[in-house]
Design an enzyme around this catalytic site. Structure first.
Site, PDB file in Angstrom:
ATOM      1  N   GLU A 322     -19.416  -7.714 -78.597  1.00 55.18           N
ATOM      2  CA  GLU A 322     -18.865  -6.372 -78.455  1.00 55.18           C
ATOM      3  C   GLU A 322     -17.377  -6.388 -78.774  1.00 55.18           C
ATOM      4  O   GLU A 322     -16.620  -7.148 -78.172  1.00 55.18           O
ATOM      5  CB  GLU A 322     -19.031  -5.864 -77.027  1.00 55.18           C
ATOM      6  N   CYS A 323     -16.945  -5.567 -79.706  1.00 57.14           N
ATOM      7  CA  CYS A 323     -15.543  -5.345 -80.031  1.00 57.14           C
ATOM      8  C   CYS A 323     -14.803  -6.667 -80.260  1.00 57.14           C
ATOM      9  O   CYS A 323     -14.941  -7.283 -81.299  1.00 57.14           O
ATOM     10  CB  CYS A 323     -14.870  -4.497 -78.955  1.00 57.14           C
ATOM     11  N   GLY A 324     -14.028  -7.151 -79.274  1.00 60.26           N
ATOM     12  CA  GLY A 324     -13.325  -8.418 -79.453  1.00 60.26           C
ATOM     13  C   GLY A 324     -14.269  -9.565 -79.745  1.00 60.26           C
ATOM     14  O   GLY A 324     -13.961 -10.449 -80.549  1.00 60.26           O
ATOM     15  N   GLY A 417     -20.810  -5.670 -83.031  1.00 63.37           N
ATOM     16  CA  GLY A 417     -20.034  -4.590 -83.626  1.00 63.37           C
ATOM     17  C   GLY A 417     -18.954  -4.124 -82.664  1.00 63.37           C
ATOM     18  O   GLY A 417     -18.797  -4.663 -81.561  1.00 63.37           O
TER      19      GLY A 417
END
Length: 441
Positions: A322-324, A417
């Site tokens: 997720e993200c990072g 993502g």
């Protein structure tokens, strides 16, 4: 049971400082945060010693919010609101705002008002918040950044015209401002003197806050039993191990998500992509959000750890980012100064840091696949995807206003993502992620 919400007339009014101060005054506090934020719950946990849980109607639904709140309640629950009291995803009153949450949970609200540049008008401001939605129990006011003399002046006006109790004040003192963090980049364990700051804040508020009156207004209806929405999935993956990346680079996880994984039967094994030389022996890897761009040099230099991730991936290990965490799994990260750090090279694209929030990809989103909504979450990032060499995105992100874009790369047994997901309203996505686990049985 007891509980109340700290809400503000706007962002930047001092909610986090006041919330932490009040949390320090009471014993055995169950802390909560309205909305998707990860940073403030970390400070709540630092102050109380108890885990802090997010309450978010968009990502959790009404049943999920009620379950989390009542399940984790202790001697007194203190909920920190988000933005202004009535600010949400639209201009309706059922808009996922702090006020909306307070009504759902029958929580009394303590409103934080700034004491600067007003006189009798402060009463009009409080009255406006009280009358805007009469279903909200506006039970008290705390005035921030004001002297004792001015507090008494404001108290007279507010209690004369609004019938709302004044519960105390926070004096003008820059050393009390614990929320002046640049875009949330500093986390609780990165502030070396935070313990001393909290101690000072507590010693001040013990003199300026009416703790006894707050305790009186905090009585709320006790709900004895709230059904867990996922009872049918208990121990479905009993005995499987999931490696959770936990260090300064990766720290953004919803406690309810981790507890759901444990409820499913997973054994959680934390590890550090910065310090550890290889991943633990697990069946799945979960890379949450955080700040890999800040620690990109250390991450890039830890080749043995990266190689162990690549080997795990090639051997059909399941990976979620997720993200990072997603950024770490890409080819690499380009910094604002042009420097470049190679990452895991599992997702074939590059990440480029920007000096401002990507507003086009900011906010709440639904995750869509084949016309069906299978997840709820949010995006918040100061970077963009550049140079996609192999595009394997198979989901759409859709904002409440209807805007859509492709998101979440899917390679082999990997899904990653920018979206941060809350599993309470993303159980179908989670099932899709874990379906490969069935093949291993």
């Amino acid at each position: 049971m007891k509980g109340f919400m700290i809400a503000g007339v706007s962002s930047g009014i001092g909610k986090t400082t006041v919330s932490m101060g009040l949390m320090s005054l009471f014993d055995n506090v169950s802390p909560f945060k309205v909305g998707p934020d990860y940073i403030d719950p970390g400070f709540h946990q630092f102050v109380t010693g108890n885990k802090s849980y997010n309450l978010d109607l968009f990502m959790m639904g009404e049943d999920g919010v009620k379950y989390s709140f009542y399940k984790h309640a202790k001697d007194i629950s203190i909920v920190e609101g988000v933005m202004g009291l009535y600010d949400g995803i639209d201009h309706s009153l059922d808009n996922n705002s702090s006020a909306h949450i307070s009504r759902l949970l029958n929580l009394p609200v303590i409103l934080i008002v700034d004491g600067g540049g007003k006189s009798t008008s402060i009463a009009a401001q409080v009255l406006g918040y009280k009358m805007f939605d009469k279903r909200v129990n506006l039970a008290g006011v705390i005035i921030n950044r004001v002297s004792e003399k001015m507090y008494e002046h404001y108290k007279e006006a507010i209690e004369k015209f609004t019938d709302v109790k004044c519960l105390g004040y926070v004096p003008e003192d820059k050393t009390l401002n614990l929320s002046s963090r640049h875009l949330g980049l500093l986390q609780a364990d990165e502030i070396g003197d935070l313990k001393e700051k909290i101690h000072h804040l507590k010693s001040v508020l013990e003199k300026t806050i009416d703790k006894e009156e707050i305790s009186k207004i905090s009585e709320i209806a006790d709900v004895k039993s709230i059904k867990y929405p996922f009872e049918h999935l208990k121990d479905k993956y009993k005995g499987y191990k999931i490696g959770i990346a936990r260090d300064n680079a990766f720290s953004f996880y919803y406690n309810d998500n981790l507890e759901l994984l444990e409820y499913l039967g997973f054994i959680i094994v934390p590890f550090s992509p910065i310090k550890d030389k290889k991943i633990p022996e697990v069946d799945m890897l979960y890379f949450g959000g955080g700040y890999p761009e800040i620690y990109s040099e250390q991450l890039s230099k830890n080749k043995s750890l990266i190689n162990s991730i690549i080997k795990f991936y090639k051997n059909n290990g399941i990976i979620f980012g997720e993200c990072g965490g997603f950024m770490f799994l890409t080819d690499g990260i380009k910094q604002l100064d042009g420097s470049y750090s190679q990452m895991c090279q599992i997702i074939n694209c590059n990440i480029e840091m920007r000096n401002r929030l990507d507003i086009s990809r900011f906010g709440y989103i639904s995750i869509e696949k084949n016309g069906n909504i299978i997840g709820r979450g949010h995006e918040f990032h100061y970077s963009k995807i550049e140079n996609v060499y192999k595009d394997t995105r198979e989901y759409n992100a859709e904002k409440p206003n209807g805007k859509k874009w492709t998101c979440i790369f899917s390679n082999k047994n990997l899904k990653a993502g920018y979206p941060h997901l809350h599993f309470f309203k993303s159980i179908e996505f989670l099932k899709e992620l874990l379906e490969k686990m069935e093949d291993k049985k």
